[in-house]
Design an enzyme around this catalytic site. Structure first.
Site, PDB file in Angstrom:
ATOM      1  N   GLN A 111      32.889  17.070  32.122  1.00 20.34           N
ATOM      2  CA  GLN A 111      34.313  16.756  32.156  1.00 20.34           C
ATOM      3  C   GLN A 111      34.779  16.499  33.587  1.00 20.34           C
ATOM      4  O   GLN A 111      34.848  17.425  34.397  1.00 20.34           O
ATOM      5  CB  GLN A 111      35.082  17.952  31.571  1.00 20.34           C
ATOM      6  CG  GLN A 111      36.569  17.785  31.524  1.00 20.34           C
ATOM      7  CD  GLN A 111      37.268  19.090  31.196  1.00 20.34           C
ATOM      8  OE1 GLN A 111      36.800  20.163  31.582  1.00 20.34           O
ATOM      9  NE2 GLN A 111      38.360  19.024  30.496  1.00 20.34           N
ATOM     10  N   SER A 114      39.210  17.872  37.022  1.00 21.24           N
ATOM     11  CA  SER A 114      39.765  18.521  38.221  1.00 21.24           C
ATOM     12  C   SER A 114      39.397  17.781  39.492  1.00 21.24           C
ATOM     13  O   SER A 114      38.304  17.240  39.629  1.00 21.24           O
ATOM     14  CB  SER A 114      39.237  19.944  38.348  1.00 21.24           C
ATOM     15  OG  SER A 114      39.542  20.681  37.204  1.00 21.24           O
ATOM     16  N   SER A 146      31.400  21.331  35.626  1.00 21.53           N
ATOM     17  CA  SER A 146      30.316  22.098  34.994  1.00 21.53           C
ATOM     18  C   SER A 146      29.294  21.147  34.393  1.00 21.53           C
ATOM     19  O   SER A 146      29.664  20.175  33.719  1.00 21.53           O
ATOM     20  CB  SER A 146      30.869  22.980  33.869  1.00 21.53           C
ATOM     21  OG  SER A 146      31.868  23.819  34.357  1.00 21.53           O
ATOM     22  N   GLU A 229      39.783  22.452  24.520  1.00 21.37           N
ATOM     23  CA  GLU A 229      39.012  23.216  25.508  1.00 21.37           C
ATOM     24  C   GLU A 229      39.345  24.704  25.414  1.00 21.37           C
ATOM     25  O   GLU A 229      38.473  25.553  25.472  1.00 21.37           O
ATOM     26  CB  GLU A 229      39.337  22.681  26.909  1.00 21.37           C
ATOM     27  CG  GLU A 229      38.678  23.454  28.041  1.00 21.37           C
ATOM     28  CD  GLU A 229      38.828  22.759  29.392  1.00 21.37           C
ATOM     29  OE1 GLU A 229      39.698  21.874  29.530  1.00 21.37           O
ATOM     30  OE2 GLU A 229      38.063  23.111  30.304  1.00 21.37           O
ATOM     31  N   GLU A 362      47.774  31.922  34.789  1.00 23.32           N
ATOM     32  CA  GLU A 362      49.187  31.712  35.174  1.00 23.32           C
ATOM     33  C   GLU A 362      49.742  30.478  34.460  1.00 23.32           C
ATOM     34  O   GLU A 362      50.857  30.485  33.931  1.00 23.32           O
ATOM     35  CB  GLU A 362      49.316  31.519  36.700  1.00 23.32           C
ATOM     36  CG  GLU A 362      49.033  32.764  37.527  1.00 23.32           C
ATOM     37  CD  GLU A 362      47.537  33.004  37.738  1.00 23.32           C
ATOM     38  OE1 GLU A 362      46.714  32.166  37.316  1.00 23.32           O
ATOM     39  OE2 GLU A 362      47.192  34.041  38.322  1.00 23.32           O
TER      40      GLU A 362
HETATM   41  C1  FAD Z   1      33.634  28.300  35.900  1.00 25.39           C
HETATM   42  C2  FAD Z   1      34.521  27.095  36.021  1.00 25.39           C
HETATM   43  C3  FAD Z   1      34.161  25.909  35.404  1.00 25.39           C
HETATM   44  C4  FAD Z   1      34.969  24.780  35.502  1.00 25.39           C
HETATM   45  N1  FAD Z   1      34.548  23.618  34.907  1.00 25.39           N
HETATM   46  C5  FAD Z   1      35.282  22.488  35.047  1.00 25.39           C
HETATM   47  C6  FAD Z   1      34.817  21.250  34.505  1.00 25.39           C
HETATM   48  O1  FAD Z   1      33.732  21.174  33.911  1.00 25.39           O
HETATM   49  N2  FAD Z   1      35.552  20.143  34.679  1.00 25.39           N
HETATM   50  C7  FAD Z   1      36.753  20.164  35.325  1.00 25.39           C
HETATM   51  O2  FAD Z   1      37.393  19.116  35.403  1.00 25.39           O
HETATM   52  N3  FAD Z   1      37.228  21.324  35.871  1.00 25.39           N
HETATM   53  C8  FAD Z   1      36.514  22.479  35.747  1.00 25.39           C
HETATM   54  N4  FAD Z   1      36.969  23.670  36.310  1.00 25.39           N
HETATM   55  C9  FAD Z   1      38.213  23.635  37.096  1.00 25.39           C
HETATM   56  C10 FAD Z   1      39.358  24.379  36.513  1.00 25.39           C
HETATM   57  O3  FAD Z   1      39.885  23.745  35.382  1.00 25.39           O
HETATM   58  C11 FAD Z   1      40.399  24.512  37.648  1.00 25.39           C
HETATM   59  O4  FAD Z   1      39.803  25.337  38.632  1.00 25.39           O
HETATM   60  C12 FAD Z   1      41.699  25.100  37.195  1.00 25.39           C
HETATM   61  O5  FAD Z   1      42.388  24.177  36.408  1.00 25.39           O
HETATM   62  C13 FAD Z   1      42.574  25.560  38.350  1.00 25.39           C
HETATM   63  O6  FAD Z   1      42.789  24.542  39.258  1.00 25.39           O
HETATM   64  P1  FAD Z   1      42.567  24.776  40.833  1.00 25.39           P
HETATM   65  O7  FAD Z   1      41.261  25.452  41.022  1.00 25.39           O
HETATM   66  O8  FAD Z   1      42.814  23.459  41.522  1.00 25.39           O
HETATM   67  O9  FAD Z   1      43.676  25.828  41.277  1.00 25.39           O
HETATM   68  P2  FAD Z   1      45.169  25.551  41.742  1.00 25.39           P
HETATM   69  O10 FAD Z   1      45.812  24.599  40.817  1.00 25.39           O
HETATM   70  O11 FAD Z   1      45.151  25.225  43.190  1.00 25.39           O
HETATM   71  O12 FAD Z   1      45.820  26.968  41.514  1.00 25.39           O
HETATM   72  C14 FAD Z   1      45.665  28.047  42.440  1.00 25.39           C
HETATM   73  C15 FAD Z   1      46.457  29.242  41.904  1.00 25.39           C
HETATM   74  O13 FAD Z   1      47.855  28.920  41.821  1.00 25.39           O
HETATM   75  C16 FAD Z   1      48.335  29.151  40.502  1.00 25.39           C
HETATM   76  N5  FAD Z   1      49.335  28.142  40.136  1.00 25.39           N
HETATM   77  C17 FAD Z   1      49.252  26.811  40.367  1.00 25.39           C
HETATM   78  N6  FAD Z   1      50.331  26.187  39.842  1.00 25.39           N
HETATM   79  C18 FAD Z   1      51.105  27.149  39.253  1.00 25.39           C
HETATM   80  C19 FAD Z   1      52.323  27.144  38.528  1.00 25.39           C
HETATM   81  N7  FAD Z   1      52.979  26.007  38.299  1.00 25.39           N
HETATM   82  N8  FAD Z   1      52.796  28.336  38.064  1.00 25.39           N
HETATM   83  C20 FAD Z   1      52.131  29.496  38.280  1.00 25.39           C
HETATM   84  N9  FAD Z   1      50.950  29.557  38.967  1.00 25.39           N
HETATM   85  C21 FAD Z   1      50.452  28.418  39.449  1.00 25.39           C
HETATM   86  C22 FAD Z   1      47.083  29.002  39.615  1.00 25.39           C
HETATM   87  O14 FAD Z   1      47.244  29.612  38.387  1.00 25.39           O
HETATM   88  C23 FAD Z   1      46.035  29.650  40.490  1.00 25.39           C
HETATM   89  O15 FAD Z   1      46.052  31.043  40.353  1.00 25.39           O
HETATM   90  C24 FAD Z   1      36.183  24.824  36.236  1.00 25.39           C
HETATM   91  C25 FAD Z   1      36.566  26.019  36.868  1.00 25.39           C
HETATM   92  C26 FAD Z   1      35.747  27.145  36.765  1.00 25.39           C
HETATM   93  C27 FAD Z   1      36.171  28.411  37.462  1.00 25.39           C
END
Ligand code: FAD
Length: 392
Positions: A111, A114, A146, A229, A362
């Protein structure tokens, strides 16, 4: 089709394709062609158009007959996310091309959603797709992908129009991961493993025939994927006391010397939470298979992440020092995540990701607040402004 008719169909299939002597792939392809893969899919696409509630009896009958597993490569993203989205939005041609090798495990999916600037705010993706005749040319960077190192195809969200508000300028594609412009680099996690990757896309050519849904409709299509998902991550079909709750309950039974009333109380509460989550997952999977994935999946995935983290923490407490030993820190690129196959330390560290992957807790709370409880929405400064006019 009645219960007896379905049972007879399965028996006849197994009589014609003995799992003990039929070659694995041949068996899986035949099962798909007989409509016994996912029986709630339409005929011709691996199903019989039955109610999703019938799937469990089919899977049980095949497992009891020793039939081969169609998911040995851990194609969770393909089966759990790509397939339902292709079913909902794909053309007949796309369904014919992609669903069968996806189900048999011949083609693994990942996928590409991100990005460094678009995780929680997924509608902010900046990977560009520009039309070039019958193709699209894609450039950008994805992250946390992933299984990208194992995948032949990816579901991809890219920006095709920068002059409209963010939700309206995205398009959804099916991307060939073997294209020369796709570069996959491992990212190591807290467990020491690299399950996921950075993916760099440079001049990747995607035929328009691999666009899923209309131009600019990517957000709507992606929402189907996101809802599926959450159910795929938090609501896998499982028996009572399977998964982490089963492992921790076994640990409890095996260590009577470590028991205290307080640990007992916590385990019981978590056992009940896990069971509620399991049963909610069954109901959500049925809604999902009927094409109605609702926001309730957010609540279930939220619960799943909390319970997994609390249970894996409780397991370390029961085990004491022994639980703190970590088995192996070698950098590996695993082909699947199996909580039960590793030790308590692994479970504890890996469960941390449960509240991030598939949407953070969150963000899921925001969804529950806004779409289930009807509370006022968060203020969004960029909502009606063209994407290219928003400072970032
Ligand atoms: C094990 C694992 C596998 C993954 N696999 C995939 C994959 O296969 N494909 C893919 O596309 N992605 C994948 N991801 C990515 C995952 O979907 C993102 O990490 C996730 O959506 C969070 O985005 P970010 O890391 O950019 O955090 P950010 O968006 O930068 O968020 C950082 C923090 O701020 C908080 N925050 C942000 N906005 C708000 C809001 N509006 N209100 C309250 N809190 C907020 C978040 O909750 C978080 O705690 C994976 C992640 C993990 C850990």
């Amino acid at each position: 089709m009645t219960v007896d008719e379905l049972r007879r169909t399965i028996e006849e299939f197994l009589a014609a394709h003995d799992p003990a002597t039929t070659e694995r792939l041949e068996f899986l392809r035949a099962r798909y062609d007989a409509g016994l893969a996912w029986v709630y899919f339409p005929p011709g696409h691996g199903g019989l158009g039955l109610s999703p509630a019938r799937q469990l009896e089919v899977d049980r009958a095949f497992a009891a007959a020793g039939a081969p597993d169609n998911n040995p490569e851990g194609n969770g993203i393909g089966l759990g996310m790509a397939a339902p989205t292709i079913l909902a939005y794909g053309t007949d041609e796309q369904k014919r091309r992609f669903l069968r090798p996806l189900w048999t495990g011949e083609e693994i999916w990942c996928q590409l959603f991100s990005e460094p600037g678009a995780g929680s705010d997924l509608a902010n993706v900046s990977t560009r797709a520009v039309r070039d005749g019958e193709d699209w040319i894609v450039d950008g960077q994805k992250v946390w992908t992933s299984g990208a190192h194992l995948a032949q195809f990816a579901i991809l969200l890219a920006r095709t129009d920068t002059g409209v508000p963010k939700h309206r300028g995205m398009t959804y594609f099916l991307c060939d991961m073997t294209d020369a412009g796709v570069e996959v680099r491992p990212l190591r996690q807290i467990t020491g493993e690299a399950e996921f990757n950075e993916v760099f896309l440079t001049g990747v050519r995607i035929p328009d025939a691999q666009r899923l849904g209309g131009e600019g409709e990517g957000w709507r299509v992606a929402n189907t994927t996101l809802n599926t998902e959450r159910v795929a991550i938090g609501g896998r079909a499982s028996d009572r006391e399977s998964g982490i709750v089963g492992v921790v309950t076994e640990t409890w039974r095996a260590h009577p010397d470590r028991r205290t009333a307080e640990l007992h109380d916590r385990l019981l509460r978590l056992w009940v939470d896990a069971e509620v989550g399991r049963i909610t997952g069954m109901r959500l999977r049925q809604k999902l298979a009927q094409g109605r994935p609702g926001p309730e999946g957010a609540a279930m995935k939220l619960t799943f992440a909390r319970v997994a983290q609390q249970l894996s923490g409780l397991e370390l407490e029961i085990l004491g020092e022994e639980g703190l030993r970590y088995s192996d820190w070698t950098m590996v690129r695993p082909d699947r995540v199996d909580f039960n196959a590793r030790d308590a330390g692994y479970r504890y560290l890996r469960a941390k990701g449960n509240s991030i992957e598939g949407g953070t807790s969150e963000i899921l709370r925001n969804i529950v607040a806004e779409r289930i409880l009807g509370l006022p929405p968060e203020s969004r400064a960029d909502k009606d402004r063209p994407w290219n006019e928003v400072a970032r």
